[in-house]
Design a protein around this motif. Structure first.
Motif, PDB file in Angstrom:
ATOM      1  N   GLY A 107      34.236  14.935   2.079  1.00 36.22           N
ATOM      2  CA  GLY A 107      33.183  15.885   1.768  1.00 36.22           C
ATOM      3  C   GLY A 107      32.498  15.647   0.446  1.00 36.22           C
ATOM      4  N   VAL A 108      32.749  14.495  -0.185  1.00 35.33           N
ATOM      5  CA  VAL A 108      32.135  14.172  -1.475  1.00 35.33           C
ATOM      6  C   VAL A 108      31.632  12.731  -1.419  1.00 35.33           C
ATOM      7  N   LEU A 109      30.407  12.514  -1.890  1.00 27.81           N
ATOM      8  CA  LEU A 109      29.850  11.165  -1.969  1.00 27.81           C
ATOM      9  C   LEU A 109      30.454  10.436  -3.164  1.00 27.81           C
ATOM     10  N   PHE A 161      42.579  19.709  -5.013  1.00 30.06           N
ATOM     11  CA  PHE A 161      41.550  20.563  -5.621  1.00 30.06           C
ATOM     12  C   PHE A 161      40.279  19.781  -5.970  1.00 30.06           C
ATOM     13  N   TYR A 162      40.235  18.509  -5.619  1.00 30.70           N
ATOM     14  CA  TYR A 162      39.167  17.599  -6.043  1.00 30.70           C
ATOM     15  C   TYR A 162      37.772  18.128  -5.726  1.00 30.70           C
ATOM     16  N   ARG A 163      37.527  18.508  -4.481  1.00 35.33           N
ATOM     17  CA  ARG A 163      36.168  18.922  -4.108  1.00 35.33           C
ATOM     18  C   ARG A 163      35.761  20.207  -4.825  1.00 35.33           C
ATOM     19  N   PHE A 164      36.702  21.133  -5.037  1.00 33.64           N
ATOM     20  CA  PHE A 164      36.380  22.385  -5.724  1.00 33.64           C
ATOM     21  C   PHE A 164      36.050  22.125  -7.191  1.00 33.64           C
ATOM     22  N   ILE A 165      36.788  21.221  -7.814  1.00 33.76           N
ATOM     23  CA  ILE A 165      36.522  20.890  -9.221  1.00 33.76           C
ATOM     24  C   ILE A 165      35.164  20.214  -9.348  1.00 33.76           C
TER      25      ILE A 165
END
Length: 681
Positions: free
Chosen positions: A387-389, A507-511
């Motif tokens: 979900g992250v480029l 927690f990567y995408r939230f951060i």
């Protein structure tokens, strides 16, 4: 050939209009609008009063138009003009907005009554390819017969110059008899008005150029193509053209443009005289000459009446035949510019030419959520589907569009201008997307609808801590009250912002989300410090920025708390949180305890009060968690947060209410509570 896509904006439906005034003229059909717009039944208006046409005099006649829509799509004219020597006449039509169009200027020769029953229509002459001696249907090249009405005729200046104006009001026909010895009578005239019920927007604008030089030889014809891709709309609503032609004697040239549908428009035939290079940089545009009222000797801006100067480019010019003849056609396919040199003694070169296309749609739409990035598309070594480029992966981008109107439309789009901070390389793996048929009052995501979405890739070193890339999408339009092009720019945050938060971190995408939203700039450890406890002073900044935006700045501090002096950089944030009734002190003094970690139970209160206001009271607790009895002070807040899917337990049916929140956990709470988006419109 170099193809340069331009930044892109709809044409509103051509609606059948009732209550037409009966005309004694027979009008041509209205050009088709975009398929979802339907057909058109134009209004007809007439003035049958007789008007004498007198030597060396301008005669006038008016028609009042009423009840039409505010946006003119197509207009045709019928003249019942009796005159014994028609080459003495110049006839103009003036709209309520003051735009002037020359129907004819000294055409018809010595023949009588050739405009007695003429239908003037931009679409009157769909053929007429060079080389030709005469071109029936074009007023400047018609072979006239004495006493025989020539009809229909494409006027000398495009009626398309009126497109987009409000047609309601007074239209004026002016007839100038420019010589002595012959007179006549206007026995009446009529207007056919097809108008749209509201101002339009534009679906897409596209500029394409052919830069391959082509020699122009004596008594020969040269052609040059431009291929227009599909996916920019199915109907043309405007077209202009640029030519870069060097030639020693411009009057030797006949120039035509042919559409993929086979319609042929003459841009110029034998204009420019012995002057050189007058079309070297010319913009041909139906709207190039909004003035030019009779009587006149020359009419600069009109290719047939321009006062040319040797070696000087004449621009812009209204072409000899209306580019509006292409109105309503599909732009996709091969367009051909043909140049014929019909005399000996002068040669030249077509250095380049440029096509400017505008397409339209009746659809009304706007960019919507979700915009998903790197969530689908096969995975594998080139995409981790988190979900992250990230740099080095081929990530699918899935925009959404909402149809706000009551008519379904089919949406196919394409992307351009993918870029970001200098240094890295930005590229499209797939620059097209399809949204299928978007139903009224619904939203379509390209992945959910067809699976045909964009795919992008970035390579190179990180140029900045916070890194955003982006691209333009030519889209179905938002209804705009402006002729400027509309397009959507999608912003794509590039991940791996913190070395201490790898992509494997849960927690990567939230951060990345709160960093992209400007809620945090990182921690004191040189990274994000995900395992550090969230301090009460940090929490004040987090909450206010998450709620009011990254640019929010609180009022100056006054010194409310003994342990937070006004000079403390956190003081304004802490005091603003206090004034909003979200946070109180931690003890006598009063004291705030800025460096103490925020417990999970305290955070439940802070989040809900910030979201819903200081007066908010949650429902009574039911006893969801084993370590949070229903009678506890924080239980209603904790259970309300859980029921909103903002917070879960800490395991084994417990909530761990007194445990400090980590900065990683805080990122989740803020994102979910305030609906922060990493990607979206």
């Amino acid at each position: 050939m170099t193809i340069r896509p331009a930044r892109p904006c709809l044409l509103v439906a051509v609606i059948a209009l009732a209550g037409a005034v009966v005309s004694d003229g027979v009008f041509a059909a209205v050009p088709a609008g975009p398929p979802e717009c339907g057909g058109a039944a134009p209004l007809a208006f007439s003035n049958g009063a007789l008007v004498a046409v007198v030597d060396n005099t301008v005669s006038t006649s008016t028609i009042g138009v009423f009840g039409a829509g505010p946006y003119l799509w197509d207009v045709d004219v019928v003249t019942n003009l009796v005159h014994s020597f028609n080459a003495q006449l110049t006839v103009t039509l003036t709209s309520p907005s003051g735009t002037i169009v020359t129907l004819t200027s000294k055409n018809g020769g010595s023949n009588a009554n050739v405009f007695n029953g003429t239908v003037w229509d931009d679409q009157a002459n769909p053929s007429g390819q060079i080389p030709y001696t005469s071109n029936a249907g074009l007023v400047t090249d018609q072979t006239y017969v004495n006493g025989v009405a020539a009809s229909p005729l494409a006027p000398e200046e495009a009626l398309g110059a009126f497109t987009g104006e409000d047609p309601n009001g007074t239209w004026t026909l002016r007839i100038s008899d420019d010589a002595a010895g012959n007179t006549g009578v206007l026995n009446g005239w009529s207007l056919s008005i097809a108008a749209l019920p509201r101002p339009p927007s534009v679906l897409a604008r596209l500029t394409l150029e052919n830069t391959t030089p082509a020699p122009i030889l004596d008594n020969a014809t040269v052609t040059s193509p431009i291929d227009v891709p599909s996916g920019i709309g199915t109907r043309i609503c405007e077209l202009t053209l640029d030519t870069a032609i060097t030639h020693a004697s411009s009057g030797d040239l006949d120039i035509t443009l042919t559409s993929p549908a086979g319609t042929v428009v003459t841009l110029t035939t034998d204009n420019g005289g012995a002057n050189a290079n007058v079309f070297n940089g010319t913009r041909f545009d139906d709207r190039a000459d909004p003035g030019g009222q009779v009587p006149y000797v020359t009419n600069n801006g009109l290719v047939t009446d321009q006062a040319y100067v040797d070696g000087v480019t004449a621009t812009p010019l209204v072409p000899e035949e209306a580019l509006g003849a292409f109105l309503g056609e599909s732009p996709a396919g091969t367009w051909t510019l043909a140049i014929g040199d019909d005399a000996a003694g002068g040669t030249g070169t077509l250095n380049s030419w440029t096509l400017h296309l505008t397409t339209c749609s009746c659809a009304e739409s706007f960019a919507a959520a979700p915009l998903r990035v790197d969530e689908h598309g096969g995975g594998g070594p080139f995409s981790n589907l988190n979900g992250v480029l990230e740099v080095g992966e081929s990530a699918q981008v899935e925009p959404s569009w909402t149809n706000a109107a009551g008519t379904p439309f089919t949406l196919v789009t394409y992307a351009s201008n993918f870029g970001g901070p200098a240094g890295p390389a930005y590229s499209f793996v797939d620059a097209g997307a399809s949204y299928g048929t978007v139903a009224p009052l619904s939203t379509s995501n390209c992945y959910d609808a067809t699976g045909d979405c964009y795919r992008v890739e970035i390579t190179g070193a990180r140029p900045a801590a916070h890194w955003d890339a982006g691209f333009d999408e030519i889209t179905a339009p938002i209804a705009l009250q402006t002729p400027e092009p509309y397009y959507s720019t999608w912003t794509l945050h590039v991940g791996e912002s913190f070395a201490d938060v790898p992509t494997s971190n849960p927690f990567y995408r939230f951060i990345e989300t709160i960093f992209h939203a400007g809620v945090t700039g990182g921690g004191s450890c040189g990274g994000y410090c995900p395992q550090y406890a969230s301090q009460r002073k940090q929490m004040a900044v987090f909450l206010l920025k998450a709620k009011d935006g990254a640019n929010y700045v609180p009022p100056p501090a006054t010194g409310i708390f003994d342990d937070v002096p006004p000079s403390d950089p956190f003081a304004p944030w802490i005091e603003e949180l206090y004034h909003r009734g979200v946070a109180a002190g931690c003890g006598p003094g009063p004291r705030y305890c800025p460096a103490i970690g925020v417990s999970r139970q305290q955070m439940a209160v802070f989040l809900l009060k910030m979201l819903l206001g200081s007066a908010y009271t949650p429902p009574p607790a039911a006893g969801i968690f084993g370590d949070v009895p229903a009678s506890g002070l924080f239980a209603p807040w904790i259970e309300d947060l859980y029921n909103r899917s903002i917070a879960a337990g800490c395991g084994n049916g417990n909530f761990c209410p007194t445990t400090s929140n980590t900065r990683a956990q805080m990122a989740v709470f803020l994102t979910k509570t305030f609906g922060l988006q990493l990607y979206g419109p």
